[in-house]
Design a protein around this motif. Structure first.
Motif, short mmCIF file in Angstrom:
data_model
loop_
_atom_site.label_atom_id
_atom_site.label_comp_id
_atom_site.label_asym_id
_atom_site.label_seq_id
_atom_site.Cartn_x
_atom_site.Cartn_y
_atom_site.Cartn_z
N LYS A 99 11.22 79.48 -113.52
CA LYS A 99 10.86 80.80 -113.00
C LYS A 99 12.05 81.76 -113.06
CE LYS A 99 7.04 79.95 -109.79
NZ LYS A 99 6.58 80.08 -108.39
N MET A 100 13.23 81.25 -112.73
CA MET A 100 14.43 82.09 -112.75
C MET A 100 14.72 82.56 -114.18
SD MET A 100 18.20 81.28 -111.13
CE MET A 100 17.54 81.21 -109.47
N ALA A 103 12.00 85.09 -115.19
CA ALA A 103 12.10 86.40 -114.53
C ALA A 103 13.18 87.28 -115.13
CB ALA A 103 12.38 86.20 -113.04
N THR A 104 14.10 86.71 -115.92
CA THR A 104 15.15 87.50 -116.55
C THR A 104 14.61 88.20 -117.79
OG1 THR A 104 16.90 86.03 -115.75
CG2 THR A 104 17.41 87.37 -117.68
N GLU A 124 8.83 87.66 -109.25
CA GLU A 124 8.99 86.24 -109.58
C GLU A 124 10.40 85.77 -109.25
OE1 GLU A 124 7.82 83.31 -113.27
OE2 GLU A 124 8.87 85.17 -113.76
N CYS A 125 11.38 86.60 -109.49
CA CYS A 125 12.77 86.23 -109.18
C CYS A 125 12.96 86.03 -107.69
CB CYS A 125 13.72 87.30 -109.71
SG CYS A 125 15.47 86.96 -109.37
N VAL A 128 11.79 82.72 -106.12
CA VAL A 128 12.49 81.46 -106.42
C VAL A 128 13.20 80.96 -105.17
CG1 VAL A 128 14.34 80.39 -107.75
CG2 VAL A 128 12.78 82.00 -108.86
N GLY A 134 16.72 82.85 -105.55
CA GLY A 134 16.89 83.84 -106.61
C GLY A 134 17.45 85.15 -106.09
N LYS A 135 18.29 85.77 -106.89
CA LYS A 135 18.78 87.12 -106.63
C LYS A 135 18.49 87.95 -107.87
CE LYS A 135 22.80 88.25 -104.67
NZ LYS A 135 24.27 88.45 -104.48
N TYR A 136 17.87 89.10 -107.65
CA TYR A 136 17.53 89.99 -108.76
C TYR A 136 18.57 91.10 -108.87
CZ TYR A 136 14.99 93.33 -111.69
OH TYR A 136 14.62 94.20 -112.69
N CYS A 185 17.85 87.50 -113.29
CA CYS A 185 17.63 86.65 -112.11
C CYS A 185 18.70 85.56 -112.10
CB CYS A 185 16.24 86.03 -112.16
SG CYS A 185 15.77 85.19 -110.62
N SER A 188 21.48 83.32 -105.71
CA SER A 188 21.81 84.32 -104.69
C SER A 188 23.26 84.22 -104.22
CB SER A 188 20.88 84.16 -103.49
OG SER A 188 21.01 82.87 -102.92
#
Length: 693
Positions: A99-100, A103-104, A124-125, A128, A134-136, A185, A188
């Motif tokens: 997913k990470m 999401a990128t 999606e990011c 996670v 996840g960090k966007y 993504c 974090s």
């Protein structure tokens, strides 16, 4: 595959452009074949100059283009550990890691159509939550083409350079239009600096500059520190809500006798809604004001919308630039004229009301007038600042939310006190809370200056008119000189840079000393109409000539700088300075003649249009429309998740326009009208009568 090959060719061209000296473009087939096979090319032009291309290995370029973006060498140990967990998770095909990666953002098709801004998948990011969270982050990329042979390529990749920007420009008010936005993504525990370093190293040598602002990174459910301002804001809005509830529920249709009863009546939604939809003429209404304000407000609304749209990604963003590079787009680029219309109206109405005081009382109640002005402008202004600073940031999120919503909030927290004192327009857009409110500061300052001016005018007509003329000429000279000294323009010419727009605002656009000319034209017009100096009759033929002249004058003023709005325009001092100096005078003359014609019933077949109920209604919510439009524009920019197809009809996005009008009605009946009544209850005529009893 075709799209990827196209991207690789573009990146190869960028790498080639970095180290080349002056070049003459060789045949396209030779260039393409040579780039693909990685040979060194040498050409000799007619002047015997030798040109070289560096060797480009496309296979290495493919390997270097980031398919998986993760800060392997992050500054913190936790970042490095989480980055390795992510890579290990990919090898094991763990869902959270996939997913990470998913999401990128990935290289898309249509880069040469302007599809260079790729958000990836924001939601999606943030969803996670496996071995790592996840960090966007939305990274800004700048592609540099130093070789003039690639001007066309540069134009297409940067979506036409409608507004020229770089990755370090402020972006919360004026968009970083020609920077490419790339959604990434990552774990974090990694910082924006870690991501910037990773991307810079990966893209090193490809002619790309990378900047990842800390404010452009988002995590799910971020921890926000306690804020006294937020507590105060919530308390304020709850207090208003309580008064609205009590006032509406206890409203029996009768007028209150005590101040407290009148206060509750002031907050009655039933009364205020009836009044806002009451379209009967007020005895103090000046003909033509509603129409002029309504038409200019709509024009300004569309011009502001076009600037907000420049924040958005489009799959055909090059078309966006092409549309706004057409000759007819001068109507939007000349937006300063529509703000001049409001300055004219402000000058006219302020002088008109002050002259009424002088006729009735022989003097001006300066304290009372300033207090009335404060109650007219400040309550709704304060409410908007508190809402946008402390409430709106928590309402939603999105790829650009931190830029266009949260960044405004951060600026407001630091500089809101300047707005409280109505001096915020002296500090530039970079340090201004809600930059579109600069007009409120100018209006208040010009109003204060009008008070002594009207006293002088009442005592000595010649001295007063001479002062108006001298100040107007001085303001005209200041505008002209500012253009030359700072290389700025009051017209949004094609290819203007973000920095030049900010300089134009700081050194001229938001300063009352530079904008006073048309305001004083309104003051002089009010004096001549009030003293009946312009009372004369026109025949039907003369009236037609008057309207023909007015329309021609307006068209000329708007269209005269059209050449500056065309693609390929190169800035020139002369035309820019002339437009800045003389357009307010020409537009002021147009406003005076139009206003005089309407007031003296020379509108002819246009009378029905001038007296249309739409303008009467709009006049009641105009202040709300002015204040709320940009927060709504930026809200929609902030929540947008993906690129859409640009169409000029998006300028008239009906749901957005309806939301602006509905929220403006709401703010008018809940804040503006109640607090205006509060002034009349405790400081105005009703309070004076109560004391007399």
């Amino acid at each position: 595959m075709a799209a990827r090959a196209c991207v690789l060719l573009l990146l190869a061209a960028a790498a080639a452009a970095r180290d080349c000296i002056e070049l003459t473009l060789p045949p396209k087939s030779i260039l393409t074949e040579s780039i693909l096979n990685g040979t060194i090319l040498k050409f000799t032009a007619k002047n015997q100059t030798v040109y070289e291309y560096p060797k480009v290995d496309v296979l290495k370029l493919m390997n270097r283009f980031p398919k998986v973006v993760v800060p392997r060498n992050g500054t913190s140990e936790q970042c490095r550990i989480d980055s390795q967990l992510f890579l290990d998770g990919l090898e094991r095909l763990e869902l959270w890691a996939l997913k990470m990666l998913d999401a990128t953002a990935k290289p898309p098709a249509g880069i040469l159509s302007g599809n260079g801004n790729q958000y990836g998948d924001f939601d999606e990011c943030l969803s996670v939550d496996g071995a790592v969270r996840g960090k966007y982050c939305l990274a800004s990329l700048q592609v540099t083409f130093e070789d003039p042979r690639y001007d066309n390529l540069d134009y297409l990749i940067h979506s036409g350079h409608y507004i020229r920007s770089n990755v370090t420009d402020m972006g919360h008010r004026v968009p970083r239009y020609s920077s490419l936005l790339w959604g990434v993504c990552m774990p974090s525990s990694c910082s924006s600096f870690d991501l910037e370093e990773e991307l810079s190293q990966t893209l090193n040598g490809l002619g790309m500059t990378v900047k990842v602002h800390n404010t452009m990174c988002t995590v799910k459910n971020p921890k926000r520190p306690y804020s006294f301002g937020k507590t105060l804001s919530i308390t304020f809005f709850l207090a208003v809500l309580l008064l609205l509830s009590l006032g509406t529920l206890l409203d029996d249709g009768k007028e209150g006798h005590t101040n407290f009863e009148k206060l509750l009546n002031a907050f009655s939604l039933k009364r205020n809604l009836r009044k806002v939809f009451d379209l009967s003429d007020s005895p103090t209404r000046v003909k033509g004001v509603d129409t002029i304000r309504g038409i200019n407000a709509l024009a300004l609304l569309i011009a502001h919308k076009s600037m907000a749209m420049a924040h958005n990604p489009y799959v055909n963003k090059v078309h966006f630039s092409e549309v706004f590079g057409m000759p007819w787009a001068v109507i939007g680029r000349s937006a300063i004229l529509y703000t001049d219309s409001f300055l004219y109206l402000s000058g006219f109405l302020n002088a008109h009301n002050l002259l009424q005081d002088l006729d009735k009382k022989g003097t001006i109640d300066v304290k009372g007038r300033l207090l009335a002005r404060w109650f007219r402008l400040f309550p709704l202004f304060l409410s908007l600042m508190l809402f946008c600073t402390y409430i709106l940031p928590d309402v939603n999120n999105g790829p650009q939310w931190n830029l266009v919503v949260e960044e405004h909030s951060r600026v407001c927290e630091k500089t809101m006190w300047k707005s409280f004192l109505f001096i915020h327009n002296y500090f530039g857009f970079e340090e201004m809370c809600l930059t579109h409110t600069h007009q409120i500061g100018m209006d208040m300052q010009l109003y204060v200056a009008t008070l002594p001016l009207m006293l002088v005018l009442a005592k000595s007509r010649n001295l007063g008119l001479s002062l108006i003329l001298l100040v107007a000429l001085a303001s005209t000279m200041l505008r002209y000189l500012a253009i030359y000294w700072y290389d700025i323009s009051m017209f949004v010419y094609y290819g203007i840079s973000v920095q030049k727009l900010l300089d134009a605002a700081r050194y001229s656009y938001i300063l009352p000393t530079h904008r006073a000319t048309i305001y004083l034209i309104g003051v002089a017009m009010a004096y001549f109409m009030r003293t009946k100096k312009l009372n004369f009759a026109l025949s039907k033929t003369q009236a037609r000539i008057l309207w023909l002249f007015c329309l021609s004058l307006a068209a000329f003023t708007i269209a005269s700088p059209y050449r500056m709005g065309l693609e390929g325009y190169t800035y020139e001092h002369g035309p820019a300075a002339i437009f800045a100096a003389f357009s307010p005078i020409l537009w002021g003359l147009f406003m005076c003649l139009t206003h005089w014609g309407i007031c003296n019933d020379y509108a002819g077949i246009g009378t029905a249009f001038v007296e249309c109920w739409v303008f009467k209604f709009f006049n009641k919510i105009a202040y709300g429309v002015y204040l709320t439009q940009f927060p709504i524009f930026f809200y929609n920019v902030g929540v947008q998740r993906h690129a859409e197809h640009y169409n000029p009809l998006l300028l008239f996005h009906v749901p957005e326009l309806l939301s602006i009008f509905m929220i403006s009605i709401l703010t008018t009946v809940t804040i503006e009208m109640p607090f205006n009544k509060v002034y009349r209850i405790y400081f105005g005529k009703s309070q004076t009568k109560l004391k007399e009893k």
